[in-house]
Design an enzyme around this catalytic site. Structure first.
Site, PDB file in Angstrom:
ATOM      1  N   ARG A 226      -8.529  57.412 -18.815  1.00 18.61           N
ATOM      2  CA  ARG A 226      -8.978  58.894 -18.556  1.00 18.61           C
ATOM      3  C   ARG A 226      -7.778  59.836 -18.316  1.00 18.61           C
ATOM      4  O   ARG A 226      -7.028  59.589 -17.490  1.00 18.61           O
ATOM      5  CB  ARG A 226     -10.009  59.066 -17.269  1.00 18.61           C
ATOM      6  CG  ARG A 226     -11.153  58.025 -17.803  1.00 18.61           C
ATOM      7  CD  ARG A 226     -12.277  58.231 -16.614  1.00 18.61           C
ATOM      8  NE  ARG A 226     -13.265  57.273 -16.891  1.00 18.61           N
ATOM      9  CZ  ARG A 226     -14.466  56.981 -16.137  1.00 18.61           C
ATOM     10  NH1 ARG A 226     -14.509  57.764 -15.025  1.00 18.61           N
ATOM     11  NH2 ARG A 226     -15.181  56.360 -16.507  1.00 18.61           N
ATOM     12  N   ARG A 241      -7.822  56.783  -8.355  1.00 23.45           N
ATOM     13  CA  ARG A 241      -7.939  57.574  -9.562  1.00 23.45           C
ATOM     14  C   ARG A 241      -6.585  57.649 -10.672  1.00 23.45           C
ATOM     15  O   ARG A 241      -5.918  58.156 -10.474  1.00 23.45           O
ATOM     16  CB  ARG A 241      -8.236  59.220  -9.319  1.00 23.45           C
ATOM     17  CG  ARG A 241      -8.882  59.748 -10.300  1.00 23.45           C
ATOM     18  CD  ARG A 241      -8.908  61.182  -9.898  1.00 23.45           C
ATOM     19  NE  ARG A 241     -10.153  61.305  -8.973  1.00 23.45           N
ATOM     20  CZ  ARG A 241     -11.367  61.490  -9.244  1.00 23.45           C
ATOM     21  NH1 ARG A 241     -11.963  61.290 -10.265  1.00 23.45           N
ATOM     22  NH2 ARG A 241     -12.386  61.534  -8.090  1.00 23.45           N
ATOM     23  N   GLU A 313     -16.837  55.814  -4.031  1.00 21.91           N
ATOM     24  CA  GLU A 313     -17.707  55.288  -5.066  1.00 21.91           C
ATOM     25  C   GLU A 313     -17.244  54.020  -5.960  1.00 21.91           C
ATOM     26  O   GLU A 313     -15.797  54.053  -6.219  1.00 21.91           O
ATOM     27  CB  GLU A 313     -17.894  56.529  -6.285  1.00 21.91           C
ATOM     28  CG  GLU A 313     -18.622  55.987  -7.318  1.00 21.91           C
ATOM     29  CD  GLU A 313     -18.593  57.022  -8.437  1.00 21.91           C
ATOM     30  OE1 GLU A 313     -18.695  56.676  -9.479  1.00 21.91           O
ATOM     31  OE2 GLU A 313     -18.229  58.157  -8.180  1.00 21.91           O
ATOM     32  N   SER A 316     -21.408  53.571 -10.550  1.00 21.65           N
ATOM     33  CA  SER A 316     -22.583  54.606 -10.649  1.00 21.65           C
ATOM     34  C   SER A 316     -23.545  54.204 -11.678  1.00 21.65           C
ATOM     35  O   SER A 316     -23.262  53.841 -13.075  1.00 21.65           O
ATOM     36  CB  SER A 316     -21.936  56.187 -11.278  1.00 21.65           C
ATOM     37  OG  SER A 316     -22.564  56.985 -11.218  1.00 21.65           O
ATOM     38  N   ARG A 355     -11.108  49.338  -7.653  1.00 21.15           N
ATOM     39  CA  ARG A 355     -11.490  49.902  -6.502  1.00 21.15           C
ATOM     40  C   ARG A 355     -12.237  48.947  -5.601  1.00 21.15           C
ATOM     41  O   ARG A 355     -11.968  48.861  -4.638  1.00 21.15           O
ATOM     42  CB  ARG A 355     -12.726  50.963  -6.682  1.00 21.15           C
ATOM     43  CG  ARG A 355     -11.964  52.161  -7.685  1.00 21.15           C
ATOM     44  CD  ARG A 355     -13.152  53.580  -7.401  1.00 21.15           C
ATOM     45  NE  ARG A 355     -12.563  54.718  -7.870  1.00 21.15           N
ATOM     46  CZ  ARG A 355     -13.038  55.793  -7.840  1.00 21.15           C
ATOM     47  NH1 ARG A 355     -14.310  55.949  -7.132  1.00 21.15           N
ATOM     48  NH2 ARG A 355     -12.269  56.782  -8.342  1.00 21.15           N
TER      49      ARG A 355
END
Length: 391
Positions: A226, A241, A313, A316, A355
């Site tokens: 990403r 991130r 988070e 999801s 994470r």
């Protein structure tokens, strides 16, 4: 009796020839002449309207592709209405926050002190938002992937190892294109590096009519790429991130009437690894303003990170109704006699691996700087119980 079609088509000639019989004969054509004129006017009007209809249809065909980029999915009626992330609703919590007699450190500080995370050399090699895992931490990341996949296989998920490069049609099928192209890495050949395994796995059944034997459940490990466009300055510290990270994805194809029950099961399946690792977390229902573009309803799993004094988070889980299925033309036939219907697609992280490493480091840290590993993962690490600082 005269041929009415001939009379209408040749009205002037018929009038001329009838006039030779006298004025009365030609006068008998007056009602026909009036109706014929009205008919011509209606035909012309109809042809004009048909031309306008064809033009509008062509414009709709052109707009259809644009609509897929700019009109998001409809939120489900059960989604909390809100205008910002603060309006998200905590549904439930699992476990308890760890109690520490010292000020907890963040994962990046722990990892560097243990000699297991190297951001400096990653910056030299690749730039910002990359990292080298070293030694036992690299082994832990690999172990977590196997741990997650094994759990999901036990739940009936079929394991896939997908391509990491996909074409534009696949990106359109799941909603990444054309609206979010700036968030993607595109190669010179026109292929895209996947931002998540959701893309290749959902498109696995693109342009197919499935049998009514649903749900179909897949799990897939992949790296994710990403660009994080628009997130400059956000979560730049550590490995929260990154431009490249690992994730195990869960994807389900459901009958529309079973999609929301399937979503609840998907959330429980994503929670199980967290529970087995003993990591305190909560389930949060996203409000309408915080939903992803293609999502109809989403639950986030947020794991507690004591070093950051915050929930982060880690998964999801969403149902997309038939939004993605319409793009990708994925349908099912409940029985051989029934007309095909669009499936409902669902997906969720099970889990984001990096994470999870963050959560393990921060929750397992000890006063001496070592990190106690969750018991559930030790068998994947040859019995290793603790990460120690270099001597």
């Amino acid at each position: 009796m005269l041929d009415l079609r001939y009379v209408v088509a040749n009205l002037d000639e018929v009038k001329r020839r009838l006039a030779t019989r006298g004025e009365g004969a030609a006068a008998a054509l007056a009602p026909i002449e009036a109706l014929a004129a009205e008919r011509r006017q209606l035909i012309q009007s109809s042809e004009t309207e048909r031309a306008e209809q064809r033009k509008a249809s062509e414009q709709m065909r052109i707009l259809k592709g644009e609509e897929q980029a700019h009109v998001p999915n409809l939120p489900h009626e059960s989604v909390p209405v809100g205008s910002e992330a603060a309006d998200n609703k905590v549904i439930r919590e699992w476990g308890e926050k760890p109690r520490m007699s010292f000020a907890p450190k963040q994962h990046d500080e722990l990892g560097e002190a243990l000699g297991l995370l190297d951001f400096t050399r990653a910056g030299k090699v690749s730039g910002s938002r990359f990292v080298f895992y070293r030694a036992e931490l690299a082994r832990l990341e690999r172990a977590l992937v196997s741990f997650f996949i094994d759990l999901h296989r036990e739940k009936g998920y079929i394991e896939l190892l997908p391509p990491y490069l996909v074409n534009a049609e696949s990106m359109r099928g799941t909603g990444q294109l054309p609206k979010f192209e700036e968030d993607l890495f595109k190669t010179t050949s026109g292929l895209y590096l996947i931002p998540t395994a959701e893309v290749p796995v959902t498109n696995y059944h693109r342009d197919e009519v499935l049998s009514g034997n649903l749900p179909i459940k897949y799990c897939a490990f992949s790296p994710c790429f990403r660009s994080e466009a628009g997130s400059y300055g956000k979560d730049t510290k550590g490995i929260i991130r990154q431009h490249q990270f690992h994730k195990v994805e869960l994807v389900r194809f459901e009958k529309p009437e079973n999609a929301h029950a399937g979503l609840e099961e998907l959330v429980r399946d994503a929670q199980e690894p967290l529970q087995k690792l003993g990591l305190h977390h909560r389930v949060v229902a996203l409000c309408t303003a915080d939903l992803g573009f293609s999502s109809e309803k989403t639950y986030d799993l947020e794991v507690w990170c004591p070093g950051q004094d915050a929930y982060r988070e880690i998964s999801s889980c969403s149902t997309f109704s038939d939004y993605q299925a319409r793009r990708a033309q994925i349908r099912f036939r409940a029985s051989p006699q029934e007309k095909p219907r669009f499936v409902n697609t669902l997906n969720g992280s099970g889990l984001a691996v990096g994470r999870t490493v963050v959560a393990i480091l921060e929750n397992g840290q000890q006063a001496d700087g070592s990190v106690v590993l969750p018991e559930a993962i030790r068998s994947y690490l040859g019995g290793l119980e603790r990460l120690h600082a270099p001597e």
